[in-house]
Design a protein around this motif. Structure first.
Motif, PDB file in Angstrom:
ATOM      1  N   UNK A   1      -6.404   0.874   5.704  1.00  0.00           N
ATOM      2  CA  UNK A   1      -7.287  -0.027   5.019  1.00  0.00           C
ATOM      3  C   UNK A   1      -6.738  -1.457   4.606  1.00  0.00           C
ATOM      4  N   UNK A   2      -5.292  -1.421   4.057  1.00  0.00           N
ATOM      5  CA  UNK A   2      -4.496  -2.502   3.839  1.00  0.00           C
ATOM      6  C   UNK A   2      -4.398  -3.289   4.937  1.00  0.00           C
TER       7      UNK A   2
ATOM      8  N   UNK B   1       0.739  -1.205  -0.088  1.00  0.00           N
ATOM      9  CA  UNK B   1      -0.017  -0.019   0.112  1.00  0.00           C
ATOM     10  C   UNK B   1       0.734   1.245   0.030  1.00  0.00           C
TER      11      UNK B   1
ATOM     12  N   UNK C   1      -5.071   4.767   3.252  1.00  0.00           N
ATOM     13  CA  UNK C   1      -4.710   3.472   2.650  1.00  0.00           C
ATOM     14  C   UNK C   1      -3.887   2.307   3.035  1.00  0.00           C
TER      15      UNK C   1
END
Lengths: 638, 357
Positions: free
Chosen positions: B181-182, B166, B178
């Motif tokens: 989220x990853x 990411x 991000x």
């Protein structure tokens, strides 16, 4: 025997110039757990120690990184006894600089080659797909109506991106998977380029651009890339050969440096946290009373008698005193069972002895058979030759096995057969006696729980809880008013009215427990809620207490039930062996192994359940913390 | 026979859980806590009644809510590990992974701290104290000068590979979103994989709690991405999981395309999810936290029920974990409520369980 090792709070006032050798000596002794002091004032000296700790922490990281790169596992090093924070730092930093120049350079080149190999790998796979095209690759970047992206995506995200692109026409071709990523070619009409690009980015795609100098037909580019990959693989092999040479050259010195750096870091971190008054450091910690003299002598010896030392035993209500258990080696397996539940608090009782006794008795009672017991004991004896966690349980297995064999003698049972005269009874023939006996045993154990609770409260001088808690005297009275009174009434030794009065008085004390506690401690009996709310809560609390008394007591009936079941299971094996004709002996062997292994396990779990749930619930919280004396890596006990 | 084996396997841990249950905050104690006149009294009560994070409460001139909440988490992280040493193999692997949500929280805290350039000591103070093995090198991590350096230092742990994937997106957006989220996707995806490795009643129990919990997380993420981050539907789908118990790609796609929350909830949990009826008329921004509370209550009820109807099963341990989680969140809500000077009646609607009533 029932109490953890007595601890003393030791406070050492040490002059600044002696603090380093004193801490080192105490670490060698391993007798003092230093207490963390909150809010120690920061002064220049603390900052210096903090900085030294940080510096050594950084050196340790660098050393570990180098050792990892060279795939070296450092050995257990000899204790460095000549630590000098300043000189060691300079010497090790110089060693590291030299080693890093060589090793990090080697690592960078290896990483570069590996990265290049991955890139070439993906490019080759990409080119293989394009190989049938009879068009120069530079034209692919300038397609008229198609937006084309080539890149590597985490393989786990491949399905997700296909699902995500539901609004636009697209094609995603997985070309090749390498490690955890997949090379994909994605395409969509140019009008949807923004949507595709945003979606690919959110799927963590890393675009792979063709090399700028890649020109010509795909087959030509492919041949060139294959040649480049061959060269990279050759270089990688050379680099791998170099690593073992580097490990041979640097391994020992880096390993030794790591031990020294760890010791220096821990030393600096320890001193950094100590409060300072003027030029005197204050070291406060816990040490077992039996080792106070060693600790004091060591500090006085190092400081030539200049240290001022105070030794105090903690007051009963002192929180956070660490616990050190003092059970003999043979009981360590049972101690492990207790610790599995929780570490006894300092003022709590250590139930290891009682667990050892009750566990062995309960196990033997449920598993009574001479042969099965001896087989279990033999398994335990074999475990003593093994290493690891199971070896700790060998004493538990041996004693449980011997107890089972002894009960086998009482039951007259060998391999489920009544081969011996029963010294006590045969469980299957005297089911009611067995059940009543185990019930009585359970009641006895629960009463031991009441006693242990009372002793624990007495130790911390918590008289109100000792008197009024449901596990204290009030609970004890209710338990016996219900049980003993009930029995006496049944036998006609007590009238129903008198029994009711006894039970009511005991229940009333428990019902009014909180107001009574408040009255005793604060002088006002008013509960925190309204009286109505309190009455409802107290009633249900009492109801739950009575239920738990009944449930906990009846729970021990399972001991008798398992004793009967064990004999039953052995009988089944024998009957099956009888039906097996010539293979009967094999059935007996397999059946016996099954009974010993399977039922042995279940009986063990049941015993543990009775200990944890029914017995410990009466008196044991297990929320203590273990005594962890200061020791430094690389410094052993002197 | 399978049930018999199962009961034998879970007998010890079930006993352990039942022995631990009385250590949860009891109803009468909740009433006392909720009636605390102020934060200082509440902290004193927490210390005297339950020995809860005593270390933060000693010698504090002024009650520190943030520190108290962080230390509460540490306390519950330790409590949540207590039954684990009586589990083995896949069950242990699953529960250990589930427990590592505390570690994941810490890593996310670190990402934010390093991204914003917080001093190491400040970053360290924000972490939950964990006592797990293998442990991350927290001392080293807090001293990372940048996100790429932090990722370097996570080498050897699963976080590194995930964060590295990411990283380009982080550079592009200059935000830790991000990366978080990853991590969430990788963590929850692994949790689902571990659930899928179980068989029979264990699988059913893990489904009922953990896959359903991932469903809840997934749906909450999707709504939050839509309501607050205004992400495109492709991004919402990429940033969620598609193989939960009932929340599959179709459900997430419906959310991404603007389906009303009530419809989604009904399609996933049916009409029987208590508390959902009060959602009509609420603004979009209010819906996600309300749904979160409703779902937490759902899991609380599930846990309470499992302790009664599913003894000596994996469900017993899972129920204990969820009860702990509920208690931790409710105590946090009480602390926050008291920090605003709220009375009990004003705090109670924010609690997962009916406490002190």
């Amino acid at each position: 025997m029932f109490a953890p090792e007595r601890m003393a709070e030791v406070t050492l006032f040490i002059y600044e110039d002696a603090i380093q050798p004193v801490i080192l000596e105490l670490a060698r002794l391993g007798t003092l757990q230093i207490e963390e002091e909150d809010g120690a004032q920061e002064d220049a000296r603390q900052v210096r120690w903090m900085s030294a700790a940080g510096t050594y922490g950084a050196l340790e990281r660098r050393l570990r990184e180098l050792l990892e790169i060279l795939a070296i596992m450092p050995d257990e090093a000899a204790a460095p006894d000549d630590i000098d924070l300043e000189q060691d730092q300079q010497r090790i930093a110089a060693l590291l600089d030299e080693a890093e120049r060589v090793v990090i350079g080697w690592r960078r080149e290896s990483d570069d080659v590996l990265q290049e190999l991955e890139r070439l790998h993906f490019l080759i796979e990409q080119m293989r797909l394009l190989a049938p095209l009879d068009a120069p690759v530079e034209q692919l970047a300038n397609l008229h109506s198609l937006y084309l992206v080539v890149g590597a995506i985490p393989s786990a995200n491949l399905a997700r991106i296909q699902t995500a692109l539901f609004r636009i026409p697209f094609v995603i071709i997985p070309v090749h998977t390498f490690a955890t990523r997949t090379l994909v070619i994605a395409a969509t009409p140019k009008s949807y380029a923004t949507i595709l690009e945003r979606a690919l980015h959110s799927a963590f795609l890393q675009p792979i651009a063709l090399p700028d100098d890649a020109t010509g037909r795909p087959s030509q580019v492919l041949a060139d890339l294959e040649r480049q990959r061959g060269a990279a693989q050759t270089r990688l092999k050379e680099l791998q050969g170099q690593r073992s040479q580097l490990a041979g050259r640097w391994g020992e010195s880096l390993g030794n440096a790591l031990h020294r750096v760890q010791a220096c870091r821990v030393l600096a971190e320890t001193i950094q946290r100590l409060p300072v008054q003027g030029n005197i450091y204050v070291v406060t910690g816990w040490t077992p009373v039996a080792q106070v003299a060693d600790t004091v002598d060591a500090a006085q010896k190092i400081t030539n008698g200049q240290a001022i030392i105070e030794v105090l035993e903690p007051e009963a209500e002192r929180p956070h005193v660490p616990t050190q258990l003092t059970n003999p080696r043979i009981l360590k397996g049972f101690e492990a069972l207790v610790l599995n539940f929780g570490i006894p608090g300092y003022q709590e009782l250590d139930p290891t002895w009682i667990v050892a006794l009750s566990f062995v008795l309960m196990y033997g009672l449920m598993f009574g058979d001479v042969a099965h017991g001896l087989l279990l004991a033999a398994t335990g004896a074999w475990l003593t030759t093994r290493k690891g966690g199971l070896a700790r349980l060998s004493a538990v297995l041996i004693s449980a096995g011997l107890s089972a064999a002894l009960f086998g003698v009482f039951y007259g049972t060998v391999l489920g057969m009544p081969l011996l005269p029963a010294l006590w009874l045969r469980p299957a023939d005297s089911i009611l006696t067995v059940l009543l006996t185990t019930l009585a045993g359970g009641i006895a154990l629960l009463n031991v729980g009441f006693v242990l609770f009372a002793v624990a409260q007495w130790r911390i001088r918590n008289w109100p809880r000792l008197a009024l808690d449901k596990n204290g005297l009030a609970g004890f009275c209710l338990y016996w008013a219900l049980l003993g009174g009930g029995y006496a009434m049944w036998r006609g030794m007590l009238s129903q009215r008198l029994w009711f009065i006894f039970v009511s008085i005991a229940a009333a004390i428990l019902l009014l427990r909180e107001p009574l506690l408040l009255w005793l401690t604060e002088g006002k009996p008013k509960p925190r809620e309204t009286w109505t709310e309190y009455s409802v809560l107290a009633f249900f609390d009492l109801f739950e207490t009575v239920l738990s008394f009944v449930g906990n007591s009846l729970s021990f009936v399972r001991l008798g039930a398992f004793a009967v079941a064990h004999e039953g299971m052995s009988q089944i094996v024998l009957r099956m062996a009888g039906l097996g004709g010539g293979q009967g002996w094999l059935i007996i062997v397999i059946g016996t192994v099954f009974v010993v292994a399977f039922e042995g396990l279940i009986v063990g779990i049941q015993t543990l359940r009775l200990e944890y749930y029914e017995f410990f619930g009466r008196f044991f919280r297990g929320d203590g913390s273990a005594f962890k004396p200061m020791r430094m890596p690389g410094i052993g006990r002197s | 026979m399978a049930a018999f084996f199962q009961a034998a396997r879970y007998s010890a841990v079930s006993a352990r859980v039942h022995a631990l249950l009385p250590q949860l905050v009891q109803p009468i104690q909740w009433a006392i806590l909720l009636d605390a006149p102020d934060l200082t009294s509440l902290f004193a009560l927490l210390r005297s009644l339950y020995g809860l994070p005593a270390q933060i409460l000693l010698g504090e001139a002024k009650p520190d809510v943030v520190r108290a909440e962080r230390d509460l988490k540490s306390h519950y992280a330790v409590a949540a590990r207590r039954p684990l040493n009586l589990l083995y193999n896949r069950q242990l692997e699953l529960l250990d992974w589930f427990w590592r949500r505390f570690e994941l929280d810490n890593v996310k805290t670190l990402l934010r701290a390093v991204h914003h350039g917080s001093p190491p000591s400040q970053a360290y103070d924000a972490l939950i104290a964990l006592n797990a093995s293998p442990s991350l090198p927290w001392d080293e991590l807090v001293a990372s000068p940048s996100i790429p350096a932090l990722i370097e230092r996570l080498a050897g742990f699963w976080y590194e590979r995930t964060l590295r994937d990411a990283l380009p997106q982080y550079h592009r957006q200059q935000a830790v979103f991000p990366l978080e989220v990853a991590l969430d996707l990788a963590y929850h995806s692994t949790l689902l994989d571990l659930v899928n490795q179980l068989r029979g009643a264990e699988h059913a129990d893990a489904d009922a709690f953990l896959r359903a919990w991932v469903d809840a997380q997934n749906i909450l993420w999707a709504f939050r991405y839509r309501f607050y981050a205004q992400l495109s539907s492709e991004e919402i789908l990429n940033y969620t999981l598609h193989h939960g118990l009932r929340a599959d790609a179709e459900v997430v796609r419906a959310i991404a395309m603007g389906a009303p929350l009530a419809d989604v909830v009904e399609s996933v949990w049916g009409a029987g999810l208590a508390g959902i009826e009060g959602f009509a008329g609420l603004e979009e921004r209010e819906l996600a936290p309300r749904l979160e509370l409703v779902l937490q209550r759902h899991f609380y009820r599930l846990a309470k029920r499992a302790l009664v109807i599913s003894p000596m099963r994996l469900a017993t341990v899972l129920a204990y974990e969820f009860l702990l989680d509920s208690e931790m969140r409710d105590l946090t809500a009480v602390i926050e409520g008291k920090s605003y000077g709220w009375p009990a009646v004003q705090i109670q609607p924010y609690l997962i369980a009916e406490r002190g009533q």
